[in-house]
Design a protein around this motif. Structure first.
Motif, PDB file in Angstrom:
ATOM      1  N   ASP A   1       0.977  -1.089  -0.016  1.00  0.00           N
ATOM      2  CA  ASP A   1      -0.128  -0.011  -0.078  1.00  0.00           C
ATOM      3  C   ASP A   1       1.049   1.249   0.039  1.00  0.00           C
ATOM      4  O   ASP A   1       0.406   2.205  -0.779  1.00  0.00           O
TER       5      ASP A   1
ATOM      6  N   THR B   1      -5.992   4.654  -1.571  1.00  0.00           N
ATOM      7  CA  THR B   1      -6.248   3.560  -2.095  1.00  0.00           C
ATOM      8  C   THR B   1      -7.768   3.230  -2.379  1.00  0.00           C
ATOM      9  O   THR B   1      -8.420   3.402  -1.364  1.00  0.00           O
TER      10      THR B   1
ATOM     11  N   PHE C   1      -3.294  -2.412  -7.212  1.00  0.00           N
ATOM     12  CA  PHE C   1      -3.972  -1.676  -6.397  1.00  0.00           C
ATOM     13  C   PHE C   1      -4.456  -0.170  -7.335  1.00  0.00           C
ATOM     14  O   PHE C   1      -3.889   0.242  -8.273  1.00  0.00           O
TER      15      PHE C   1
ATOM     16  N   MET D   1      -5.645   3.449  -7.214  1.00  0.00           N
ATOM     17  CA  MET D   1      -5.198   4.668  -6.614  1.00  0.00           C
ATOM     18  C   MET D   1      -6.173   5.906  -7.236  1.00  0.00           C
ATOM     19  O   MET D   1      -6.370   5.893  -8.170  1.00  0.00           O
TER      20      MET D   1
END
Length: 181
Positions: free
Chosen positions: A40, A57, A113, A115
């Motif tokens: 993260d 996130t 991820f 974002m």
């Protein structure tokens, strides 16, 4: 002044960290939660570097832990922006570990991820257009497009599937489950 276009290379971030006993779980391997925390962090750094904005996130795609990470190994994470939307970015992350005594390197996981760039008031911010400079970047971009489409399709199916119909309840017979309604 915001940049209207950026190359994938402008987003690349690499971090390495030696795994300590304090990072381990009850079986003596490095705790998956600790690795997720590092992932993260690198996703944030990568997206913020690319967009020039604070990023949050929004989601994490599948995280499969392929190989355990041992205490004393050097973990390296590499991240880059693979896809951009209006305010969102898909950051691809590859995690490897290296036994620093033998030099053996293991692929431990890869993940994606999503974002989102934000301004100081928490509003979404437009991110720069992504410049794809080679066929590997094109492949990663199209893979992201495909994952996004599959996710939308799955979410649509979940919203429309009626689990209360007799057919749906009878379909549970295929699984290791017993109804006690």
């Amino acid at each position: 002044m915001t940049v209207s276009v950026q190359k994938v290379s402008a987003s690349k971030v690499t971090i390495s960290e030696l795994m300590l006993p304090s990072h381990s779980n009850f079986s003596g391997k490095i705790h998956g939660g600790y690795i997720l925390m590092l992932m993260d962090q690198i996703a944030f750094a990568c997206a913020s570097k690319y967009s020039g904005c604070y990023c949050v996130t929004a989601s994490v795609d599948t995280v499969d832990f392929l190989n355990p990470i041992e205490i004393g190994e050097l973990v390296t994470m590499k991240a880059s922006v693979n896809y951009v939307g209006s305010s969102s970015m898909v950051v691809g992350i590859r995690v490897t570990s290296q036994n620093i005594q033998t030099g053996k390197v293991k692929h431990c996981n890869s993940s994606y991820f999503t974002m989102v760039a934000k301004d100081e008031n928490g509003n979404n911010v437009k991110v720069p257009t992504l410049i794809l400079s080679n066929l590997e970047e094109v492949r990663r971009f199209y893979n992201s497009v495909r994952r996004i489409a599959l996710k939308k399709e799955r979410n649509m199916h979940e919203e429309t599937f009626d689990h209360t119909t007799p057919e749906a309840l009878e379909g549970l017979n295929l699984y290791n489950v017993k109804l006690d309604l």
